[in-house]
Each structure stands twice: as C-alpha cells, then as structure tokens.
Design a protein around this motif. Structure first.
Motif, PDB file in Angstrom:
ATOM      1  N   ALA A 202     -90.225  16.951 138.372  1.00 37.38           N
ATOM      2  CA  ALA A 202     -89.300  17.810 139.125  1.00 37.38           C
ATOM      3  C   ALA A 202     -89.951  19.139 139.472  1.00 37.38           C
ATOM      4  O   ALA A 202     -89.831  19.633 140.599  1.00 37.38           O
ATOM      5  N   GLU A 203     -90.659  19.708 138.512  1.00 40.57           N
ATOM      6  CA  GLU A 203     -91.251  21.029 138.759  1.00 40.57           C
ATOM      7  C   GLU A 203     -92.404  20.937 139.751  1.00 40.57           C
ATOM      8  O   GLU A 203     -92.574  21.816 140.603  1.00 40.57           O
TER       9      GLU A 203
ATOM     10  N   PHE B 299     -90.888  13.174 143.635  1.00 44.55           N
ATOM     11  CA  PHE B 299     -89.736  13.617 144.425  1.00 44.55           C
ATOM     12  C   PHE B 299     -88.473  12.837 144.092  1.00 44.55           C
ATOM     13  O   PHE B 299     -87.370  13.292 144.355  1.00 44.55           O
TER      14      PHE B 299
ATOM     15  N   VAL C 138     -84.764  22.620 140.458  1.00 41.00           N
ATOM     16  CA  VAL C 138     -85.772  23.609 140.046  1.00 41.00           C
ATOM     17  C   VAL C 138     -85.819  24.755 141.054  1.00 41.00           C
ATOM     18  O   VAL C 138     -85.829  25.932 140.689  1.00 41.00           O
ATOM     19  N   ARG C 139     -85.810  24.417 142.331  1.00 39.61           N
ATOM     20  CA  ARG C 139     -85.833  25.468 143.355  1.00 39.61           C
ATOM     21  C   ARG C 139     -84.573  26.320 143.318  1.00 39.61           C
ATOM     22  O   ARG C 139     -84.620  27.534 143.511  1.00 39.61           O
TER      23      ARG C 139
ATOM     24  N   ALA D 226     -92.773  18.597 142.121  1.00 37.58           N
ATOM     25  CA  ALA D 226     -92.202  18.318 143.445  1.00 37.58           C
ATOM     26  C   ALA D 226     -91.637  19.589 144.064  1.00 37.58           C
ATOM     27  O   ALA D 226     -91.737  19.800 145.279  1.00 37.58           O
ATOM     28  N   ALA D 227     -91.050  20.451 143.232  1.00 40.58           N
ATOM     29  CA  ALA D 227     -90.501  21.712 143.758  1.00 40.58           C
ATOM     30  C   ALA D 227     -91.604  22.579 144.349  1.00 40.58           C
ATOM     31  O   ALA D 227     -91.401  23.267 145.351  1.00 40.58           O
ATOM     32  N   VAL D 228     -92.788  22.531 143.751  1.00 37.28           N
ATOM     33  CA  VAL D 228     -93.910  23.333 144.259  1.00 37.28           C
ATOM     34  C   VAL D 228     -94.368  22.815 145.629  1.00 37.28           C
ATOM     35  O   VAL D 228     -94.724  23.591 146.508  1.00 37.28           O
ATOM     36  N   HIS D 229     -94.323  21.486 145.821  1.00 39.90           N
ATOM     37  CA  HIS D 229     -94.984  20.895 146.990  1.00 39.90           C
ATOM     38  C   HIS D 229     -94.033  20.376 148.065  1.00 39.90           C
ATOM     39  O   HIS D 229     -94.491  19.701 148.992  1.00 39.90           O
ATOM     40  N   ALA D 230     -92.737  20.677 147.934  1.00 38.84           N
ATOM     41  CA  ALA D 230     -91.765  20.134 148.885  1.00 38.84           C
ATOM     42  C   ALA D 230     -92.149  20.437 150.338  1.00 38.84           C
ATOM     43  O   ALA D 230     -92.106  19.555 151.199  1.00 38.84           O
ATOM     44  N   GLY D 231     -92.514  21.669 150.600  1.00 41.57           N
ATOM     45  CA  GLY D 231     -92.840  22.052 151.972  1.00 41.57           C
ATOM     46  C   GLY D 231     -94.061  21.300 152.492  1.00 41.57           C
ATOM     47  O   GLY D 231     -94.049  20.746 153.599  1.00 41.57           O
TER      48      GLY D 231
ATOM     49  N   PRO E 148     -81.808  15.675 143.760  1.00 47.03           N
ATOM     50  CA  PRO E 148     -83.171  15.551 143.228  1.00 47.03           C
ATOM     51  C   PRO E 148     -83.522  16.699 142.281  1.00 47.03           C
ATOM     52  O   PRO E 148     -83.050  17.823 142.456  1.00 47.03           O
ATOM     53  N   GLY E 149     -84.363  16.387 141.326  1.00 44.26           N
ATOM     54  CA  GLY E 149     -84.793  17.385 140.356  1.00 44.26           C
ATOM     55  C   GLY E 149     -85.470  18.582 141.001  1.00 44.26           C
ATOM     56  O   GLY E 149     -85.273  19.722 140.580  1.00 44.26           O
ATOM     57  N   TRP E 150     -86.294  18.327 142.006  1.00 42.85           N
ATOM     58  CA  TRP E 150     -87.026  19.449 142.601  1.00 42.85           C
ATOM     59  C   TRP E 150     -86.072  20.440 143.260  1.00 42.85           C
ATOM     60  O   TRP E 150     -86.341  21.636 143.271  1.00 42.85           O
ATOM     61  N   ARG E 151     -84.933  19.944 143.766  1.00 42.86           N
ATOM     62  CA  ARG E 151     -83.986  20.888 144.368  1.00 42.86           C
ATOM     63  C   ARG E 151     -83.311  21.731 143.286  1.00 42.86           C
ATOM     64  O   ARG E 151     -83.002  22.909 143.489  1.00 42.86           O
TER      65      ARG E 151
END
Lengths: 469, 469
Positions: B316-317, B345, A353-354, B319-324, A348-351
């Motif tokens: 993506a960015e 996500f 970015v993290r 979702a990375a902020v709000h994953a938790g 996933p994109g968010w991973r």
C-alpha cells in the motif's frame, strides 16, 4: 405534528443540579420521571433500545444517599442520561444496531461510561444507533429507526439518532453519542438540540465500538451548549475535581479555559455553499442566528479534497472493522449497510495511505483560516430533516444524495479532528436547523462563549417551544 | 572467480582515521585511491552510478586543511564514502535506478548526507540501487545490475547492491544504504561485509526517496561491525560531539551505550527454519559463527503473520508513492518492477489498516523473546548469492521464489522497527554468508558487543581473504 414533550424539555442540567441540592427534587424522582416519559412517549420515537429501570433506580438511590451525606460529584450527580447503543455499559445489552450483536451484553464499561458513573450520572438506558453507526440518516438499525420528535415521519438523523431524539423530546436531559462524520451534530441539529464533538481523543473512545478509528469521536447531546460544556468537562477530565462542582459558582455555565477572553471570540462565517449545495432558507436562518460576521471561504478545491479524504479513510478503516462479519455472515447486515460495506472494501490501500498524508496538508490549509479568527460558524446540516427512508433530494437546484448532504458540513471537522459544536438556530417550516461552531483545539472556551452570545430570538430548542437558557 | 580488490579491502575506518592523524596518508590520497579503484575495477561490478571526482577532491582538500589546523570532525573526517543512488546529494544526479528519473539532479542534501558532510566524509559518488529500491535482488535497475565481487555472475543482492559491492570490493570503506525489508543487510551478507539497519527513525530518512515510509530505514555498510558502529553513531547523532572523536580513546570501536555491561549480552539463537526454508549449509555455517547459544523459536504462525503484515504495509505504501508514475508513464518502469507495482496497487485499504494494527500485536509477541535475551542471532539470508536474474531456487527441499527467500529473515525486523546488524560469518562454496543480530532499541551496545565476541575463524570478509578486525 410534534409529539408531546417529556419532563426534561427546557429543564437543563444546571437547573436540575440546583433543584437536587435545594431539596426540591431527588435523583429517584428524576429517574422515575425519565422512566415514565420513556414508557409513555418512546413508542413514537424509538429513541431507546434498552431501558435499565432497576439499574437506574439503584444508581439514583446511591446518588441521593451521597448527596444527602454531602458527597457531591458535580453537575451530573443524580442526573438521568442515555448512552448510545454502541458504547459499552457493563451488564447491559449492546447491539450496535445490528443483528450481528443481537443479545450481546457488554462485560465492562467504556471509559466514558466509567467517567459518567464517577460523575454520579444515572444511566437509564441505551439509545438507538444507525447500524454500526454507519450512516447519518438514523433509519437503518436492527432495532428500528429513531424518529424526529418534531415530526415522527421524518429522520432523527444519525447515527446518534436515539440520543438526539431522547434529549429533544425531553426524555433525558443528556445523552452520549459518537461522531465519525457528524453523528452527534447531525441528529442534534435535525432534532433541535445542542451537540458537541470535542477534539479528537479528548473523550477517550476505549470501550466504544469503532466505525473508523482515526475519525471516531465521543460526544455529548443536551438541550443547550451550557449543558454540553458541563458534561464535556466531566467526561474529558481525568480527575473528578477537574469538572467543577455546582456549588463552586464559577462553574455555572461558564466556558472552559481562560475566563478573561471568553467574550472576545473572533468568529467568522464560513460560506457553506463552498462545501456543498445548501437550502437557501436554512443558510439564511442559520446566518441570522449567528449574527453579523465577517465571511470567509475555503480555498478552491479544498472541499472536494476534504470529502475524498474522509471517504478514503472512513472506507478502509470501517472495512477493516467488519472484514470478518462480511465474510462470514453478510446476510445479517441491513442491505443498505451491506452495500456500503462492499464498496468500502474496494478502497485501495494506496489511496488510504495518501489520504492520511492529505490530512496533514489539509490541516495546514484550513488551519490558516484560524490565523485571524478563533471560531468558524456555518450551518450544521444544509437541509432540514428529510422523511424517513428518503435517499435523494433537491438542494440548491441540484439533485443530491441525502447521505452526502447530511455529512457535507460536519465531516470536514472529523478529518481535521477539530472541536465542533451545534446549537439550535431556529426553524425552517417548523423543522429545526443548527448553527455549527468550529475551533482549533485549545480554543473551546471561545467556541462556547460564541454560542452563548448568539441572539436569543434564534434559539429554538425542543419541539413546539423555545427554550431560553 | 572473485575480482581483484581495491585499496580499502581490510583497511577499515579506524585504521584510516589513525593513518590520517599520524600523517601516514591524506584524505586527498585516500580519495585518489578510491577514484582510481573505481575506474579500474567497477566495470565488472557496476557498483557506482555517478562518480563525483571533482566534488570528492574538493571535499578531500577541505578535510586535509581542517585536520592540518586541528579541526577534527571525528572518525569519518576525510574518509571516502559512497551514497546509494536514491539518497539526495545536492548537485549530483539521483536516478533511483529508474528511467523515470534519468538526468534528475538532487537540489539539496538528504539529512543523512548533511550529517556525513558535517562529519567530514568525502562523498565520491552514488551507488547502484534496484529500481526505486523495490527488490532484494539488485539486478533490476535502469543503471544496470550491481554484481557480486565474489562472483560477478551472481547477484550482489539489493536493493543497496552497489553500496555492498563497493565496500566488499574495497572501493570505499563505507557506504550508505536504505533498508525497507533487508536492503542493507541482504546485499551486505551476500557480498561478505557488515551492514547495520538501526532502529526505525534513528537515522532520519528526510531527503531519501521513499519505498515504504513506515518500513524504510537508513543504514550503513562497512567492512566490519566496528566501522558500522562508528558511522551509525555519527549519523544518528544530532550534534557533532555525540559521535566521539578518534583521539578520545574511549570511542575506538567500543559499542554505544553503557560500557559496563557491553560484554554481558544474553544472545539466543533464533531457529531460522521457523521463518522460512533454509539452505542447511548456510544455517550450519552461521550457527558455527555465532558460537554455542541457547535456541529459541517464534511462536507458531507468527512467521506467516510477519510476512503478510510486511506485504500489506509495503504494497500500500509503495503504491501510494508511485500512483502518478504508474498512471502516466508505466512503460518507463522495468517490466518486473511494473508487474510488482500493479499487484501492490490491488492491496485493499482494509488490509493495510489491519496490518498496521498487527504490527503492535506482533511487536508484543516477538518482544517477549527479549525478556530473557538481549540479542537474537540468526542467518541474514537463508541462501548464498544466486546467479543474476535467477527467480526460483531449491531451498530446504522446496522450490521457492528467490525474492521471498532473500527477504524472509530480514523483513520481520523492519515490520517491528528493531535494530539489526549483519556481520560476515564465513563462506559456503566460496560465497559469503551473514550472521544477523537483532535487539530491541536501546540495547544496540549489546548487539555490537555480541558481534565483536564471535569466534574469529568465522569472520570472512572481503573476497578472497579473511579480515581479522
């Protein structure tokens, strides 16, 4: 079991450069030696994909002519080299080890090839890569697996397996590779040669087919660390003079950087079992090669975070490179490479970015290890070369994936972009093991100094013999 | 239909600064005017979340004391301002418009707030944001929707809806907002005020809750472009003196940058229908406000690529902020925001990597439009403020999503990081429309000069009246 050796086994660049200038040999002669050795020996190894006999002979004639006229381009002038089959060499086929690029011919030189040519090197051909450099085993390529000169039934390691096998077998004294998670250092260690992955960006990657852009490094493979350093200095230099000349004396095998503190490298042993399960005999051999050192460990949890970060970054970036091919002609990929790509597409994109954030955080944490030491020493690979096609193995009492094991001790330094060198460190059951030395950018001279200082009895190099540089 | 107006409608920063220095008013008086207007009028608007009467009064006393002693901090000294409820103001609640942060108090000032305070501004409170700034409608917030002063049954626009409504209703003369895809400019246009999103990074985002780090911009909302420029110069300045002082004369409303060519801006009309379906009456009104201009168009296909790139990067960015939070307490999100997050996500990493590449390519293509022009003019939003909670509408003969329509003309300039200003450009059916002006970084002075040059009859500002700056 080891194959017979070619003419450059134990005959490094420094020696060749002296012989060329003393009239004891010519570039034409060295080139014929390389071409002849490849013709005789490479069927067992599959180190080379394309041999450019005509181009090499022409380059050798030019090199001899220039040297005769006193136009000296430095240590690589007239020296035969191999170039990994995903680095563009204008006019030569470049397959990336993939059926997707069967018959593809490079139109222009990669920047590192331009620099090789500027340094007078003679490109004899291209060397086998794992398909798209996407694997550390070196045994999945449309051009066939590269094989280990110490035992052709075993992996060369990869993805720069052809380059490592070619140097280890003495077919050429130097080859270019690329290293995204260990692809220079892993095969160098498994084949018993030296390999250097410089700091991220130190050798430009322009004209190199990408695997994972923020992890990709261009590196060099040679018989020992001195030859790696010579080549590195010429390839990282933006102007020819920066690489130094063989006649200048000061540049014969001395490290880059401030000469005053070259012997003062503070080296620590980084416990590799904090990174991955290890073969205790490999650890023991490498530690003996490193000599007595203070031991340090990574903070708890960091090894796993480095691996996860590597995986997230590499997966997303690699999938981005291959999205079109996966959609249009998946059947052209090797099945194992295809399966890995499909998994990479799910990242996933968010991973991603993290993970890119994590890199900065991890760089700070690992950077703290360099407050009190200049160089970290550890094994390059936690095991010796597995048989071709082997995918699982026992290591430190666990069953582990061969791919994960091969990458475990090298990929952290790609995540962080740190210079990392592997040098031969003896053998275990007749198979080479490598000592890996890692430093922050700017301390490369200490890295090479530390490599030169290691105890001589542990420097096994080419198959079947020890080379004392 | 429009609400009654507060004391700062048509009374801009330049005028306030003169009055303060001429002894015609005090910061304490201005602050009481703001607090009183908020108390009287904000129930209809919900522009403010937290009002800090004590803090504002104390700041006003300090400002009056300093001015009395001749310590002049510039145009914002003593001026009441609002700050969007996701920009940290030490000691004040900051909710991000979300139940996730109910009762959360900021510990330190955001960098832009530090600069506001350094400039002597009086922070009267925090303004409503769409939840986590994740929406251009301004009507999904744990603290309730902000409403349009021209018609409280309609959207303010968002996500900086409270800031826009507060300025448009004359509750404060200036407010801070953030703009990831248009979140300053969209509500400014829908509410009939000016809003400026500077070049990426020009006002630091430290201490601002992120939505999408590479698209997030801190911006300013005020009655007209001159006040935006004054505030921008003080907030972008790294040292107090750079912002200029009211007494220096040269800084009264003149644009930043080389004064010599301020009147020479080459402005082109960018056909907005090449970007999205538009209300023809909005286009016509805005074009009239812009005056006669040469027309240019984006190359075919670029509009779609800009939208896709925006979506991939932002998803993506974000979702990375709000994953938790998504994993641990999804029920605390507004249902619409939650649904959007779930979709975000799913954005694959490889598409994010490609989108980041695309940004460079698109910057070159769009940059070519600036070879012959300094500034592009187009509507800020292709429609007038829809009713609250409206999610689909007819536009140019098509049924379109309100969210997509609101973002369509602003988000391209976030993808490219270009400075973009919206100024009032009259009304359609009594609802404001905005003229958007876009330029490359470094030509901001031409952008503001172009705004100042537009024909006066088209400058509608506060509800129910025209303001002639």
């Amino acid at each position: 079991m080891p194959i017979s050796l070619g003419p450059f086994a134990g005959r490094g660049i420094t020696e060749l450069a002296r012989d060329l200038r003393a009239g004891r040999t010519t570039s034409a002669e060295l080139t014929e030696l390389a071409l002849d050795a490849i013709a005789r020996l490479d069927q067992q190894l599959n180190a080379f994909v394309t041999v450019d006999a005509d181009g090499a002979r022409a380059a050798a004639r030019r090199a001899d002519g220039e040297l005769a006229e006193g136009a000296d381009r430095g240590h690589l002038h007239g020296v035969p080299v191999g170039v990994k089959d995903l680095i563009m060499v204008a006019g030569l086929p470049v397959t990336m080890g993939s059926r997707h690029f069967a018959g593809h011919v490079a139109e222009t030189d990669a920047e590192c090839v331009t620099r090789l040519r500027r340094a007078g090197a003679v490109i004899v051909g291209t060397t086998t890569t794992h398909e798209f450099a996407y694997g550390p085993t070196g045994d999945r390529s449309a051009t066939g697996p590269s094989r280990n000169p110490h035992d052709p039934a075993r992996m060369s390691g990869g993805s720069s397996g052809g380059s490592a096998a070619a140097v280890a077998a003495g077919l050429v004294p130097l080859a270019l590779g690329t290293d995204t998670g260990g692809s220079v250092r892993i095969p160098a260690a498994l084949c018993g040669v030296a390999g250097f992955k410089p700091a991220y960006g130190a050798i430009p990657a322009d004209g190199v087919f990408p695997l994972s852009r923020t992890l990709d490094h261009v590196g060099v493979l040679a018989g020992d660390e001195r030859d790696c350093l010579l080549a590195y200095r010429l390839l990282a230099a933006t102007a020819p003079a920066e690489g130094g000349h063989p006649e200048s004396g000061a540049d014969h095998g001395t490290p880059a950087g401030p000469p005053g503190d070259a012997g003062a490298a503070r080296v620590a042993w980084l416990d590799p079992t904090g990174l991955f399960a290890c073969d205790a005999r490999v650890v023991s051999a490498v530690r003996a090669a490193a000599g007595p050192l203070e031991e340090v460990r990574l903070p708890a949890g960091i090894a796993g975070e480095l691996r996860e970060t590597y995986s997230a970054v590499q997966s997303a970036e690699t999938a981005a490179v291959h999205a079109g091919r996966l959609a249009e002609a998946p059947e052209l990929f090797d099945p194992e490479v295809l399966e890995r790509l499909r998994v990479a597409f799910e990242m996933p994109g968010w991973r991603y970015v993290r993970a890119m954030d994590e890199r900065s955080r991890l760089a700070e944490i690992v950077g703290a290890l360099f407050d009190r030491h200049d160089v970290l020493a550890l094994p390059t690979v936690p095991l010796t070369a597995p048989p071709l096609d082997r995918r699982e193995t026992r290591l430190g009492g666990e069953t582990v994936a061969v791919r994960a094991a091969l990458l475990a001790l090298t990929s952290p330094w790609n995540v962080l972009g740190l210079p990392a060198l592997t040098v031969p460190a003896g053998t275990v059951d007749g198979l080479p093991v490598g000592l890996q030395l890692v430093c922050p950018p700017g301390r490369e001279h200490l890295l090479f100094a530390a490599a030169a200082r290691r105890p001589a009895p542990h420097r096994a190099a080419a198959p079947g013999r020890d080379v004392q540089p």
